[in-house]
Write an enzyme that holds these catalytic residues in place. Structure first.
Site, PDB file in Angstrom:
ATOM      1  CB  CYS A 209      -0.930   0.029   1.149  1.00  0.00           C
ATOM      2  SG  CYS A 209      -1.632   1.459   1.249  1.00  0.00           S
ATOM      3  CB  CYS A 212      -0.286   2.001   5.760  1.00  0.00           C
ATOM      4  SG  CYS A 212      -1.242   0.699   5.171  1.00  0.00           S
ATOM      5  CB  CYS A 231      -4.969  -0.769   1.959  1.00  0.00           C
ATOM      6  SG  CYS A 231      -4.062  -1.000   3.536  1.00  0.00           S
ATOM      7  CB  CYS A 234      -4.563   2.679   5.571  1.00  0.00           C
ATOM      8  SG  CYS A 234      -4.261   2.727   3.711  1.00  0.00           S
ATOM      9  CG  ASP A 359      20.332  -7.743 -13.095  1.00  0.00           C
ATOM     10  OD1 ASP A 359      20.538  -8.746 -13.480  1.00  0.00           O
ATOM     11  OD2 ASP A 359      20.061  -7.261 -11.946  1.00  0.00           O
TER      12      ASP A 359
END
Length: 450
Positions: A209, A212, A231, A234, A359
């Protein structure tokens, strides 16, 4: 236009003419030359244009092309950077090469590299920002997804009056409070119900989230971290969507049929991710006053663009050349291949140059194990890092003795003619794709340029 800008414009246009009429190519040099003379030449060139910036990790080039084709239905000529040259010098070249026509509304639709949004915005002053998605991609250049979004937000903050048209299924795009007017789009499928409550698979990135840091849950997940998120800690959740895909009707590697609102749409390209690209273009087109009928017609006529499921006919074979550059994009291409009804041959080309990302570990995050190997009759593994991909495929269950490895482009083109299937899918990173297309152009298999 001052003297310096005038000189820059003349030099850039002259070099573009020479490159494309004598040397048959070049998308960056004219822009570089013009910027050398006048670093702010882009401000001069874009002065009278209403500019739409398209940015994000995946789908920029296809989305830009779809938006352009749609807006042409209503406004005629639209300026764009069709080659996917999406950094400042490539954008300058797009303006230098554009032949001005008499139009009622001068519109520029520009694909912009995520890290260049701020720089381009300072010079262009766009009226619209279009945000597709953010996934891990070339971490040596961009860092984590939060760093990438911060670069985009830094650009948007320079134009608080510009409209944002963003993917509402991406939790990161509604996480920062901005004064701009906002329009969100996303998927709203029949299975998307409020009582659904589940998490994304454990290896999915971007599922914390943004408010939060708790793990996000989903009512419906389309792919990767995209979907109807919320979420439970929150209360942060997906914003209200203005434009939606309501049904996926049919999918093949070369066609999609889906419903947006009350109307069915078709495009001649495969992959769920391309439905998102079409939805993005649809949202922009509607915001610019197009009707559903005008959008549907433009989608039906859309042309494939270089390297993005580009179809190449050669030696009686049907080659589908597909750009892959990060784990989410590659994973979705692999899922698309599993919709193929016929047997096919698979070619992979892996490079690790700066433009690809140095990479190559990202190939381990894609689900090669999930490929229907019964459909794959032969495998060729090439590119500078062929050994990395060869080992990855071996671990995924492909028989090493049945893989041809490490051909150069000349050998690869000859081997393609010998493959046992008519259909061939080439999955290639960016610089490997450019090298292969250049060699094919030299052999008159395709036209030179992009």
């Amino acid at each position: 236009m001052n003297f310096k800008s005038g000189m820059a414009k003349v030099a850039g246009k002259s070099s573009y003419w020479f490159l494309h009429n004598v040397l048959k190519g070049g998308t960056s040099f004219p822009g570089k030359l013009a910027m050398k003379i006048d670093p702010e030449i882009l401000t001069t060139l874009a002065k009278d244009y209403e500019t739409i910036i398209v940015t994000g990790t995946n789908g920029k080039t296809m989305t830009t092309a779809l938006i352009v084709e749609a807006l042409k239905k209503k406004y005629g000529d639209v300026l764009t950077n069709p080659s996917g040259s999406n950094m400042q010098q490539g954008i300058v070249t797009a303006f230098l090469s554009h032949k001005n026509k008499n139009v009622k509304r001068k519109i520029a639709v520009l694909e912009v590299d995520e890290a260049n949004v701020k720089m381009v915005t300072q010079l262009l002053h766009p009226t619209t920002f279009v945000l597709t998605n953010i996934f891990r991609d070339q971490m040596d250049r961009y860092g984590e997804i939060y760093t990438t979004y911060e670069k985009i937000v830094d650009g948007i903050k320079l134009e608080p009056k510009a409209k944002i048209i963003a993917n509402g299924d991406a939790s990161i795009f509604s996480s920062v409070d901005l004064p701009n007017s906002k329009v969100y789009y996303g998927f709203k499928l029949p299975d998307d119900k409020e009582e659904n409550d589940f998490k994304a698979p454990v290896n999915t990135d971007g599922v914390l989230c943004p408010k939060c840091d708790h793990i996000l849950h989903y009512h419906e997940r389309i792919y990767a971290n995209l979907g109807d998120f919320f979420c439970p800690n929150c209360g942060y959740h997906r914003p209200e969507l203005k434009y939606t895909v309501n049904q996926i009707i049919d999918q093949t590697p070369n066609s999609l049929k889906f419903r947006m609102g009350e109307k069915d749409y078709s495009i001649n390209i495969g992959g769920t991710y391309n439905i998102y690209n079409a939805l993005t273009a649809y949202s922009v087109a509607r915001e610019f006053g197009l009707s559903d009928e005008e959008v549907a017609q433009s989608f039906a006529e859309n042309k494939r663009i270089f390297g993005r499921q580009e179809i190449i006919s050669y030696g009686g074979k049907e080659i589908d050349l597909i750009l892959v550059k990060n784990p989410v994009g590659l994973d979705e291409v692999l899922h698309m291949l599993n919709t193929e009804k016929d047997n096919y041959s698979l070619v992979t080309l892996l490079n690790a140059n700066h433009a690809d990302g140095i990479d190559t570990s990202w190939i381990w995050d894609a689900d090669f194990e999930g490929l229907n190997k019964n459909k794959i009759q032969e495998v060729i593994v090439g590119g500078q890092r062929w050994h990395d991909m060869g080992f990855r495929l071996e671990i995924a269950g492909f028989e090493p003795s049945k893989m041809l490895t490490n051909p150069d482009d000349d050998s690869l083109i000859e081997e393609i003619k010998k493959l046992p299937t008519k259909k061939i899918y080439i999955l290639s990173t960016y610089t490997a794709m450019l090298a292969l297309r250049k060699k094919m152009a030299e052999k008159k298999i395709i036209k030179a340029g992009m």
